[in-house]
Design an enzyme around this catalytic site. Structure first.
Site, mmCIF file in Angstrom:
data_model
loop_
_atom_site.group_PDB
_atom_site.id
_atom_site.type_symbol
_atom_site.label_atom_id
_atom_site.label_comp_id
_atom_site.label_asym_id
_atom_site.label_seq_id
_atom_site.Cartn_x
_atom_site.Cartn_y
_atom_site.Cartn_z
ATOM 1 N N ASP A 132 0.827 -1.215 0.000
ATOM 2 C CA ASP A 132 0.000 0.000 0.000
ATOM 3 C C ASP A 132 0.861 1.264 0.000
ATOM 4 O O ASP A 132 0.463 2.291 -0.549
ATOM 5 C CB ASP A 132 -1.021 0.018 1.133
ATOM 6 C CG ASP A 132 -0.466 -0.410 2.474
ATOM 7 O OD1 ASP A 132 0.730 -0.794 2.558
ATOM 8 O OD2 ASP A 132 -1.209 -0.372 3.463
ATOM 9 N N LEU B 54 0.541 0.016 7.263
ATOM 10 C CA LEU B 54 1.767 0.619 7.793
ATOM 11 C C LEU B 54 2.867 0.682 6.733
ATOM 12 O O LEU B 54 3.216 -0.323 6.124
ATOM 13 C CB LEU B 54 2.262 -0.164 9.005
ATOM 14 C CG LEU B 54 1.326 -0.139 10.216
ATOM 15 C CD1 LEU B 54 1.841 -1.074 11.306
ATOM 16 C CD2 LEU B 54 1.185 1.277 10.768
ATOM 17 N N GLU C 134 7.158 7.930 -19.218
ATOM 18 C CA GLU C 134 8.369 7.181 -19.543
ATOM 19 C C GLU C 134 8.640 6.051 -18.561
ATOM 20 O O GLU C 134 9.172 5.001 -18.940
ATOM 21 C CB GLU C 134 9.568 8.130 -19.606
ATOM 22 C CG GLU C 134 9.493 9.194 -20.714
ATOM 23 C CD GLU C 134 8.595 10.379 -20.373
ATOM 24 O OE1 GLU C 134 8.136 10.471 -19.210
ATOM 25 O OE2 GLU C 134 8.337 11.197 -21.262
#
Lengths: 608, 608
Positions: free
Chosen positions: B149, B181, B360
């Site tokens: 995450d 976390l 890119e």
């Protein structure tokens, strides 16, 4: 109620900007006139009605700010600056000439322009930094960023949108010039304004879609933006080439000027629309807050010789000492503050610390924005992850930015985490930044003092820090300066000079002891300033000893060894030449031949 | 209906993976066990139920693919590979050791792993490339990418999400291990799954939120994913440190192994949950499609000496010739195909061309994914904008990727567009990529033949092309090879050697004529292979002439001059040393002293 007279005036200004966009590009025989034409009403409305600006003191902090993220539309910005009186209109025709500051893309040589743009997708991060700076300074002004629709494909734009949404930076306003056409083909979403609105709203912004050529609708959008409690995104539907019938919405006319003949036809369409109107803009202000000159800072250390401490931690301690002296110092980090040790500053000065999460491109852009408002900005991540933001750092040099960058976890000496986390190209990358300095301390004393040297440097400075703990070798009264070095072992009988930096200094000192036991004297130089080099000391050493060896925890290309070689010396370059991998730091240094053993072998090979 | 027995079996596997994650990290005294623990059910469910895999032929193309974008959770992936039988379980305890291929972060030394991860935010682009490759190959398999995450803050993730959504790559499935976390603090959105879902859906994906520790819920989510006509994003709510009471949802335990004592307590919690179950997974297949070995390609040119053509255009022509010989060749471009001349390939082979828009980082990631499936991939942008993807290119070297990269618009010779568009650091950047080659042609013949040399090179190759047209100087039968050079002017009376490349070759030839008129002979070497250098020719020249001058349209750091210096020669380095800006190419080359006039001055300074 919007005064119809104002609308007529702004439409008039837009056409004047059009004229100022096509004439200079035709004279220059290059440029992007069609991208200017689509923005004409947006820029006219901003500069002649919406933005609080003081044309006489456009560099003061209590102006609203404008960033042309779609930098290729530079002529329309130059035109607006000339029209509000920042510089004479006559200058516009010098566009793109060798001796003109009106370059192909904006640079801060031009009065009224704070940052360089032209590498797409960078303006919003800079704008976020500026808007956040105004908030920190307590200056109630806004930052307007004009984006092209093509550049919204850049992830850096979404990093900025994400953080601005999270921080609710409501004085940041983006305007998308949705002209449908990219350089080589239509953009991803062409005129689907909802596609942009949906995305941006999901990231916590307010948005509106408007007709970017309808001044009344633009004024409505800007009014909504002013009332927003979130950052605001205006999607302005426009036509590339607008106002010139034979250029409107045509593919293949992105980066080409009008021919002389085309210019005549274009003028015959635009000139009749331009009227002699007396127009007293209501948005001009008297700005009062100038940027204060920077001060000089100093650092005292309190270590004992032999104390074991990582240079990254000493860097963190220095930040706190500098922060105590400097209220305009800000520190940014990308979710590694407990590894880079910016955490010390974050804990001590939370109000001047900004968690940028894992988004290095945006972090650098935000830093560029902050420093443009007079802040002294340090930013930090693992050395290897800073490479993520190289294009932003490169551009920062053209922004003449004052940026202090720290890269931790340099080299194979990080050990078990493996090559994905090892900075092995950072010396090459940062040396190649125009006007940069590159510092690489080997112990806590030099790390703190070199951090202070960065604080006092105007330009882009880089410090390379090491993960493992290393012993303190310098006394607290030792001084370090940009372009300096330390001859740690030096005698009249030195046969070989070993030039080291950072972790390899300690390996060179160990090698010194081993070789001394064999009756061989080497000179050991701590080359803590990798750019600029201490040429005098190195050339002297090359004359006084038979050979020079450089030893670095970095790939050979563009690192310490090549830097020394570029002085015209002929160093034997010890560097990381085998595919790096996981292992204990000492195993990895040995494998690459950059530990004490490798140095001893090389010295003996050269002289025995 | 999901069989309850399968659920029990998968839960059991998850706990075995937990055990295999904490034991090796404790032994190694480093690693990220808590990040493994949160993914245990996700990985168990994928490898033992969802993914079609052939453990005996895991490298075959008709496997489903798995990419651990959150590379720091490597132990849980190694554990899964061992458990499905790709390598012996005993190997797991060698984690992070010097002589083990089970490195701290995944690399393709490990059987079953195609690409290196560990620099966050890169896996989804690679997954998109793999999924797109399967589509091109007509192989009906899926690609699963496990994301952390924290890394979703990276803009590169959104570039990938954006393009996958646009292309409706429905065989791409992302799983977010939403364990709340990050490394240094909670993530931006912690357990707000809706925050992710809202964003990803806005980009054209389908999503679901599930309990990442509930195997039944995971299976439901994967079933939804299989039915989706769009790419699918599973947001799995998890707990960092899951399964070990004293680690669950605790801050400050990102990158630390369990102590021996903690390991004992942890084992006492996990071991009782592990049962001896006979389990015959239903997802194992017999894969049949291996990657075909690469072939060798050749190119013929048909130019006349003196023809004016830009090397970027010759590169574009060469792509078409190679594409005619090679059905597995794919070309990517980032909305500059009309400037880089990949447009020739795009027009000829639209089905093997991919417009990556101005993004890119994702372009390079997609290329890494494509080449991992056996494609030969060329990608192209302006040299300076490739710096945007440097972290991806760096990582590609650890992926042992076969990438052919072209950077156009090198140096100040681009002229009026100014420094934002000038590649002035690209030689330094690409030279510092492990195992790379760097080529820099000066005319159309060499440009085409060196493009062919790239096609035949296994590894990361870079070609630097020039914007302005330059005259053809080589005949069509001239050969060029990696590590070669051409002595264009050479006599026994040469006083100085001028080493040039690209645009400066033509300046050196002009300087030759001017000096010859003054009775001074110089040797002119076209150093078209910047890495590796033609050491033999250069060293010979250094012996046969009094001085060596290098001349390059690039910053001095890490470029041609330093490369030559690293051979132990002592070149006088002519390079871009003044702040670059807009102007005519010839004005800018002259200002930097890298044109014929600058070379003549330097030669005379050295010998007169």
């Amino acid at each position: 109620m919007i005064d119809e007279n104002i609308i007529e005036c702004l439409e008039n200004v837009a056409n004047i900007l059009r004229l100022h966009s096509i004439r200079p590009t035709t004279k220059a025989k290059s440029g992007h006139p069609t991208s200017c034409l689509s923005s004409a009403e947006i820029v006219a409305t901003l500069f002649f009605n919406v933005m609080n600006v003081d044309p006489k003191h456009i560099d003061y902090l209590d102006n609203d700010e404008f960033i042309l993220s779609k930098g290729h539309a530079a002529p329309v910005l130059y035109a607006a600056l000339a029209e509000i009186g920042v510089f004479p209109r006559e200058k516009l025709m010098t566009l793109r000439q060798f001796d003109s500051e009106l370059e192909g893309h904006p640079v801060p040589r031009v009065k009224g322009i704070r940052v360089a743009t032209g590498s797409l997708g960078q303006g919003l991060s800079i704008g976020l930094g500026m808007a956040y700076a105004k908030r920190l300074l307590g200056i109630n002004r806004r930052v307007y960023v004009l984006l092209g629709d093509g550049e919204v494909a850049e992830g850096s734009v979404w990093e900025a949108i994400n953080l601005a949404g999270k921080l609710k930076v409501s004085n940041l306003i983006a305007i998308l010039d949705m002209n449908r056409l990219g350089q080589s083909e239509p953009t991803m979403f062409q005129w689907d304004g909802e596609a942009y609105a949906r995305r941006v709203e999901a990231f916590g912004w307010n948005t509106t879609i408007c007709n970017g050529h309808d001044v009344k609708d633009l004024l409505r959008a800007f009014e909504e933006a002013r009332k927003s409690d979130k950052p605001f995104f205006i999607i302005a539907k426009t036509t590339k080439g607008k106002g010139i019938s034979f250029l409107e919405n045509i593919e293949g006319r992105h980066g080409t000027a009008l021919s002389e003949e085309e210019l005549k036809r274009a003028e015959s369409e635009i000139l009749p629309k331009i009227k002699e109107i007396k127009f007293q803009p209501s948005n001009f202000i008297e700005a009062k807050i100038s940027i204060e000159p920077r001060k000089k800072y100093s650092i005292k250390t309190d270590y004992k010789i032999g104390d074991m401490i990582a240079t990254r931690e000493a860097f963190g301690r220095a930040l706190v000492k500098l922060g105590e002296q400097n209220e305009r110092m800000v520190v940014l980090d990308g979710d590694v503050k407990n590894s880079t040790f910016t955490i010390y500053f974050f804990n001590k000065f939370p109000e001047r610390s900004l968690q940028c999460y894992i988004a290095e491109q945006n972090m650098v852009g935000v830093a560029v924005g902050l420093q443009s408002q007079g802040f002294d900005v340090f930013l930090s991540s693992f050395a290897c992850f800073l490479s993520r933001a190289y294009d932003q750092i490169r551009m920062a040099s053209y922004s003449r930015a004052n940026l202090k960058i720290a890269g931790s976890h340099a080299g194979v000496s990080i050990g078990e985490d493996g090559p994905s986390q090892m900075g092995l190209e950072d010396l090459a990358l940062f040396r190649a930044v125009f006007g940069s300095i590159v510092l690489y301390p080997c112990d806590a004393v030099s790390a703190e003092k070199l951090t202070c040297a960065m604080a006092n440097y105007e330009g882009i400075s880089y410090i390379r820090t090491t993960r493992p703990k290393t012993p303190v070798i310098y006394s607290n009264d030792e001084e370090f300066h940009v372009g300096g070095s330390k001859a740690l072992r030096c005698s009249a009988n030195d046969e070989v000079t070993v030039v080291a930096a950072g972790v390899t200094v300690h390996e060179a000192l160990k090698a010194y002891e081993k070789l001394k036991a064999d009756g061989i004297n080497i000179r050991v130089i701590d080359c803590y300033s990798v750019k600029p080099l201490d040429a005098e000391t190195l050339i002297k050493a090359s004359k006084e000893t038979k050979h020079i060896i450089t030893v670095e925890d970095h790939y050979p290309e563009g690192g310490l060894g090549e830097a020394v070689a570029s002085l015209g010396l002929k160093p034997h370059i010890l560097a990381v030449r085998k595919m790096p991998h996981s292992g204990k730091p000492e195993e990895l240094l040995a494998e690459q031949g950059i530990d004490a053993g490798g140095i001893v072998r090389k010295v003996k090979e050269l002289i025995l």
